[in-house]
Each structure stands twice: as structure tokens, then as C-alpha cells.
Design an enzyme around this catalytic site. Structure first.
Site, short mmCIF file in Angstrom:
data_model
loop_
_atom_site.label_atom_id
_atom_site.label_comp_id
_atom_site.label_asym_id
_atom_site.label_seq_id
_atom_site.Cartn_x
_atom_site.Cartn_y
_atom_site.Cartn_z
N MET A 197 -0.69 48.72 44.85
CA MET A 197 0.11 48.81 43.42
C MET A 197 0.65 50.24 43.02
SD MET A 197 -1.56 45.84 40.72
CE MET A 197 -2.73 47.04 40.88
N SER B 238 -8.65 56.61 43.69
CA SER B 238 -8.17 55.19 43.48
C SER B 238 -6.56 55.90 42.08
CB SER B 238 -9.62 54.91 42.06
OG SER B 238 -8.43 53.97 41.39
N TYR C 147 1.20 54.98 42.72
CA TYR C 147 0.67 55.73 41.90
C TYR C 147 -0.28 57.11 43.20
CZ TYR C 147 -0.12 58.73 38.82
OH TYR C 147 -0.18 60.43 38.51
N HIS D 199 -2.41 57.55 46.99
CA HIS D 199 -3.42 58.72 46.98
C HIS D 199 -3.84 58.11 48.88
CE1 HIS D 199 -5.92 55.13 46.76
NE2 HIS D 199 -5.92 54.76 45.78
N GLN E 182 -11.35 48.70 52.12
CA GLN E 182 -12.71 48.83 52.10
C GLN E 182 -13.52 48.69 50.03
OE1 GLN E 182 -15.13 46.80 53.61
NE2 GLN E 182 -15.86 47.01 51.87
N HIS F 65 -4.27 54.92 50.13
CA HIS F 65 -3.53 54.08 50.35
C HIS F 65 -2.49 55.05 52.11
CE1 HIS F 65 -2.78 53.95 45.93
NE2 HIS F 65 -3.25 52.50 46.26
N ASP G 111 -11.84 48.13 48.04
CA ASP G 111 -11.94 46.77 46.50
C ASP G 111 -12.84 45.29 47.89
OD1 ASP G 111 -9.76 47.34 44.54
OD2 ASP G 111 -9.10 47.79 46.26
#
Ligand code: AMP
Length: 308
Positions: free
Chosen positions: A45, A207, A47, A49, A170, A52, A172
Site C-alpha cells: 500500500m 510500518s 509509503y 520502508h 511476517q 517493503h 502481518d
């Protein structure tokens, strides 16, 4: 203006190309496939960091074509959740994605993904039962509709990209379990890779929502990872109950009241009260300031080896 700007900044700024339509995405993937490319997909989604970026780098190491999707998916947000204020910075994301190794970014508008509007969606993909009914799926929390939104958009991405491998975090944990179940139940021909949670030096799980934290709340938020460490220590010392108690105390000391702090079977998400030889997750969700944060630790009691 500093005339040495270029000399100080020798690296050219690259940005991954952003594809806006499903047709462009299908065409780009088809072209790569004609040359025999393997395809990796990293749904996000945005933004971005380091969490990702770790997924993109893993995809880069394994696949010929790396596709990242950047879509703040409205069907996984409930009424009153943070859809409208979800942090966005597409320009920065395209640059970071390219630097980490993404070949292209699928960044569609909502109307491209849901052409009949959100009210007009007739077909959802839904994993039912325990996996989506507990923890974040509890109706008093985000509810099963949250995961229905996730699995619907991920199924659409799988159909559009037909990836060989798809990468998830992991961080999520429940989402990863739900997606594995969807892939298994619907025979999606894709390998799911779930990679460890990337943390800040002080332990806070990275996050996009950490952007909501005030400096004081950012400091308090470190209690989540300390709580999970305490739970893991307790479990490894043989008492899950004492570990969870210690975890609760860590949160309480920081003035954090969790929505849940629970030990669950890592595959079935059934409640675990005593240790056995199955991998278990200790999961926490808590409001910290205006952010709702989640975190978890995966514990493999049999080999005393842990990740995340
Ligand atoms: P999001 O953009 O939050 O939907 O996340 C996109 C993907 O990145 C999901 O598979 C997440 O689980 C994963 N992810 C998010 N945060 C982290 C993290 N701190 N470490 C590893 N993966 C993460």
C-alpha cells in the site's frame, strides 16, 4: 543554490515506471514472459520502508521480472478506519522501489481496480472461519471484511500478474496465514514467501502507520516489541503464561492497553495455552496515540529457533 549539488549527489535518481491500467500491466508481464522471465510480485500500500524493500530485494534475487503493486485498497478499510489519512508519497515510493530492484510498479486508481465502484462489487474472495474471525478479524475489531478486502485484491493481483512467487511480510502474520489458505483452497499456481519482520534499531516493527506517532508515542510504542520479547523469553523458559504476564506488564508500564495479546497456533490460529511442538505466534494489537499498531513473534519451540 549550491553549485556542487550534482557533485554531492552523484547517483542519478531513478524511478520505477508506474503503470496505471490493468491492460498495461498485463502487456508488460506478457512481454517479459515471452522471453522466459520468471515473475515476482510484491503487493504493497506504499509509503515504503525497509520492510517493503526487504521483500523487493528478495524478489530481485529470485525473479527475472519484479512487479510491485502500490494500491491503498479501500475494501480492506472499515468505516472509521484511516483510509483517508493513510500516508502516501508516490514519487518517493517509485524511486525507492527502483533502487531496491523493482522493474515496474502497478499503481492504479480505485476506479481501475473496482470499475463498478465499491458499492458495485459483486464478487469477493473470502476465506471464512477461524482464520478471519479471530484477532484482527474479530467483529469487534477490523472484522472478517478486512481480510475479505485483502484476499479480493490479492486474488485480482494474482490473476493480473500470474506471478511465480509473491512476497509478504511476517509483520502481518494473520494476513500471511489467510493468503496461504486462499492460495491453497483456490489452487493459485504461486509460491508464497513470507519474510521476517524488519525492525527499527530500538525494536519497533517498521510500518507505514508509524508516521502517525508523535515523538512521545513513538517512544512508548517500543513497548510492543519488548512485550513480545518478554513473551518469547517466558515461552522458552517453559511458561507461556508467565511470558504473557510479563508482556502485559511491559505494555502497562508504557500506558498501553492492548486490544489483544494472545498466543496462537501459527497455522490454524487456534488459541494455545501450553507449549507443545507446534510453532506458535504471540500477537499483539494496540492503540498508541492515534495509531493502531500490530506486531508478533513466531516461536518454534521444538528447535528453539525464532524469527521475526
Ligand atoms: P503494506 O504496505 O503495509 O500493506 O505492506 C505490504 C507488505 O509489506 C505486506 O506483505 C506486509 O506484511 C509487508 N511488511 C510491512 N511491514 C513490514 C515489516 N516491518 N517487515 C517486513 N515486511 C513488512
Amino acid at each position: 543554490m549550491n553549485s556542487n549539488l550534482l557533485a554531492d549527489n552523484p547517483r542519478p535518481t531513478v524511478a520505477a515506471p508506474a503503470l496505471r491500467t490493468k491492460a498495461e500491466l498485463r502487456a508488460a508481464v506478457a512481454e517479459a514472459r515471452r522471453d522466459g522471465a520468471t515473475v515476482g510480485l510484491v503487493p504493497t500500500m506504499g509509503y515504503l520502508h525497509e520492510g517493503h524493500l526487504s521483500l523487493i530485494r528478495a524478489a530481485r534475487a529470485e525473479c527475472d521480472l519484479v512487479v510491485m503493486s502500490l494500491f491503498v485498497n479501500p475494501t480492506q478499510f472499515g468505516a472509521g478506519e484511516d483510509l483517508d489519512r493513510y500516508p502516501r508519497d508516490e514519487e518517493r515510493d517509485l524511486r525507492l522501489a527502483a533502487e531496491a530492484g523493482a522493474d515496474l510498479v502497478f499503481a492504479p486508481g480505485v476506479e481501475e481496480v473496482y470499475p463498478d465502484g465499491l458499492e458495485g462489487i459483486a464478487t469477493y474472495v473470502e476465506v471464512t472461519g477461524q482464520l478471519t474471525g479471530v484477532l484482527d478479524g474479530d467483529p469487534s475489531r477490523r472484522g472478517p471484511e478486512h481480510f475479505r478486502g485483502v484476499t479480493t485484491v490479492v486474488a485480482k493481483l494474482f490473476n493480473l500478474v500470474d506471478p511465480d512467487v509473491a512476497y509478504f511480510g511476517q509483520k502481518d502474520a494473520q494476513q500471511a496465514v489467510v493468503i496461504r489458505r486462499m492460495v491453497s483452497d483456490l489452487d493459485f499456481p504461486v509460491r508464497i514467501e513470507v519474510l521476517p519482520t524488519v525492525r527499527e534499531p530500538d525494536g519497533l516493527a517498521m510500518s507505514s502507520r508509524n508516521a502517525y506517532l508523535s515523538p512521545e508515542d513513538r517512544e512508548r510504542a517500543t513497548a510492543l516489541s519488548r512485550a513480545l520479547e518478554a513473551a518469547e523469553r517466558g515461552a522458552r523458559a517453559g511458561s507461556l503464561g508467565m511470558g504473557l504476564e510479563a508482556a502485559r506488564r511491559e505494555l502497562a508500564t508504557a500506558g498501553i492497553e492492548p486490544e489483544y495479546l494472545e498466543a496462537r497456533d501459527a497455522e490454524t490460529l487456534e488459541r494455545v495455552h501450553t507449549l507443545d511442538d507446534r510453532p506458535l505466534l504471540v500477537l499483539v494489537a494496540a492503540p498508541v496515540g492515534s495509531a493502531r499498531l500490530i506486531d508478533n513473534v513466531l516461536i518454534h519451540p521444538s528447535n528453539h529457533d525464532s524469527q521475526s
